[in-house]
Motif scaffolding. Sequence first.
Motif, short mmCIF file in Angstrom:
data_model
loop_
_atom_site.label_atom_id
_atom_site.label_comp_id
_atom_site.label_asym_id
_atom_site.label_seq_id
_atom_site.Cartn_x
_atom_site.Cartn_y
_atom_site.Cartn_z
N PRO A 111 -1.97 6.10 8.68
CA PRO A 111 -1.89 7.54 8.39
C PRO A 111 -3.26 8.15 8.10
O PRO A 111 -3.51 9.31 8.47
CB PRO A 111 -0.98 7.59 7.15
N ASP A 112 -4.15 7.40 7.45
CA ASP A 112 -5.54 7.86 7.28
C ASP A 112 -6.16 8.18 8.63
O ASP A 112 -6.79 9.23 8.83
CB ASP A 112 -6.38 6.75 6.63
N TYR A 113 -6.03 7.23 9.55
CA TYR A 113 -6.64 7.38 10.88
C TYR A 113 -6.13 8.64 11.57
O TYR A 113 -6.91 9.42 12.13
CB TYR A 113 -6.35 6.15 11.73
N PHE A 114 -4.82 8.85 11.57
CA PHE A 114 -4.26 10.03 12.23
C PHE A 114 -4.77 11.32 11.61
O PHE A 114 -5.16 12.26 12.31
CB PHE A 114 -2.72 9.99 12.15
N GLU A 115 -4.79 11.38 10.29
CA GLU A 115 -5.22 12.61 9.63
C GLU A 115 -6.70 12.89 9.88
O GLU A 115 -7.10 14.03 10.16
CB GLU A 115 -4.96 12.51 8.13
N TYR A 116 -7.55 11.87 9.78
CA TYR A 116 -8.98 12.07 9.99
C TYR A 116 -9.30 12.39 11.43
O TYR A 116 -10.12 13.25 11.74
CB TYR A 116 -9.77 10.82 9.56
N HIS A 117 -8.65 11.69 12.34
CA HIS A 117 -8.92 11.90 13.76
C HIS A 117 -8.58 13.33 14.21
O HIS A 117 -9.35 13.97 14.92
CB HIS A 117 -8.13 10.92 14.61
N PHE A 118 -7.43 13.81 13.77
CA PHE A 118 -6.97 15.13 14.21
C PHE A 118 -7.35 16.24 13.23
O PHE A 118 -6.93 17.38 13.40
CB PHE A 118 -5.46 15.10 14.43
N VAL A 349 2.75 4.21 0.46
CA VAL A 349 3.18 4.92 -0.75
C VAL A 349 2.03 5.12 -1.72
O VAL A 349 1.75 6.24 -2.17
CB VAL A 349 4.34 4.16 -1.43
N ALA A 350 1.33 4.03 -2.07
CA ALA A 350 0.30 4.11 -3.10
C ALA A 350 -0.94 4.86 -2.63
O ALA A 350 -1.48 5.71 -3.36
CB ALA A 350 -0.09 2.70 -3.54
N HIS A 351 -1.41 4.57 -1.41
CA HIS A 351 -2.63 5.20 -0.92
C HIS A 351 -2.35 6.52 -0.21
O HIS A 351 -2.90 7.57 -0.57
CB HIS A 351 -3.35 4.24 0.02
N ASP A 352 -1.47 6.48 0.79
CA ASP A 352 -1.28 7.65 1.65
C ASP A 352 -0.52 8.78 0.97
O ASP A 352 -0.77 9.96 1.26
CB ASP A 352 -0.55 7.24 2.93
N VAL A 353 0.40 8.45 0.10
CA VAL A 353 1.17 9.51 -0.57
C VAL A 353 0.63 9.80 -1.96
O VAL A 353 0.15 10.90 -2.25
CB VAL A 353 2.67 9.13 -0.65
N TYR A 354 0.65 8.80 -2.84
CA TYR A 354 0.33 9.07 -4.23
C TYR A 354 -1.16 9.38 -4.43
O TYR A 354 -1.51 10.39 -5.05
CB TYR A 354 0.73 7.87 -5.09
N SER A 355 -2.03 8.52 -3.89
CA SER A 355 -3.47 8.72 -4.10
C SER A 355 -4.02 9.91 -3.31
O SER A 355 -4.85 10.66 -3.82
CB SER A 355 -4.22 7.44 -3.70
#
Length: 484
Positions: A111-118, A349-355
């Motif tokens: 999910p990090d990759y998708f958000e940063y890329h786009f 959950v911990a990184h992509d959503v909460y953090s």
Amino acid sequence: MTELSGAIIVVFCLYVLLMLAIGWVTSRYQKSASHYFLGDRSLKAWVTAVSSTASSESAWAVLGTVGLAYKDGLAALWFLPGCLLGYALNWFFLAERLRQHSLDTGAITLPDYFEYHFNDKTRVLRMLSVGIIFFSMMAYVAAQFTGIGKTFDAIFGIPHYVSIPVGGAIIIVYTMMGGFLAVAWTDFVQGLIMVAGLVVLAVVGFVHLGGFSGVAEQVNAASPETLQWIGGKPAAVFFGSMIGLLGIGLGYPGQPQVLNRYMAAKNKKVIETGVWIALGWGFLVYGSAILLGICGNALYPTLDDPEHLFPRAATDLLPTGLTAVVLTGVMAAIMSTVSALIIVAASSVAHDVYSKMINHNLSHQQIVRISRYTVLALGLGAMLISLMETHVIFWFVLLAWSALGSSFGPVILFSLYWKGVTREGAIAGMVTGFVTTVVWYHSGMKDVLYEMIPAFTLATLAVYGVSKLTAHKVPTGSPFSEGG
């Protein structure tokens, strides 16, 4: 207690202690979120290659593929090139580009990759990908726990409502302890056990029947359709099955538990070396599984559940000590995948959503604690699902495999090779791939054609078509606005 049961318990306990030791040692090196979720990008060739393949194969290699070959005979051979083509697609066309791009942007999850890329400021891509990952992981992990139940039932006669909680608890504990690095190293050890067990048992079964001539004669006598290339099926059904088995390889580019191994690779040299290790491992595992399944028609012509073939053959054909080691390979296959899937879900959950979306000021210790709670919750939830109904492992795994592969695979490949892909195209591809998989599966069409084929095809068309329609919205500041 029989001699065999005692030997298996001893070997399995030693194996569990080794897994827990790896978890404890690697837990001491967790200094940041990157360490916990990506091993500080330090994996070398053998660990990257074997752990990535072992984490993707699981109980469907050791139990499911053997059972498929028992049922379909030579027609199951199409499964081998399907998987190897998937390996080749990942390693030759995706691994190094994804590793470098994730390093450049600092992405530690898909999910990090998708958000940063786009350059997605709306967080839609992150939320959508997290939802798909979590749903698919629950189904996937539940299938692996079902594999635990079948294994203990076949070996000890222990019912699944006892063995699933016990086996699941072991996996959850060592995954909670060590994070990604523990998972990668335990997957590496488990991958070696898997391939050794399958090769040994397939060779012993082959020799036991008298080699090529003996296998041909006895299998033909027990089940003539086994040695027919179309497995005794009507031509139309066979070709649908063949295309489906070949299409399984399309799922590899979209598996988060595999892709994060490439992101964690130390450098380009690791990828260049790892490809040959991975292809060799895959050939040995699936070639051996199919050979054993075919031999099983002569060894056990009236087997009620084809997925019991592996433990049954190991018990009957091997010396006690070796049987214990080989049967531990079944548990290794399951554990390697479960731990890999759970750590991906925990990171979501911990990184992509909460953090990333709720509390940006979490310390590393807080992120690790939330991740461990997520591991526990996902593990318990998947155990409950697997206890409610015992599914056929092979097809239950393929549902989750298709959901992940068709949702993420086309988007990742387009993002790495085409500068014209847009945020809207990525969203359309993910939604189309996931929805098509679920609808196709539950409509009953999976019996005609594996859902990966239509889902991946329609998702690809959705990414391309919607990207063309929204081309003016490509973010000019994106570091990937140029292809390659």
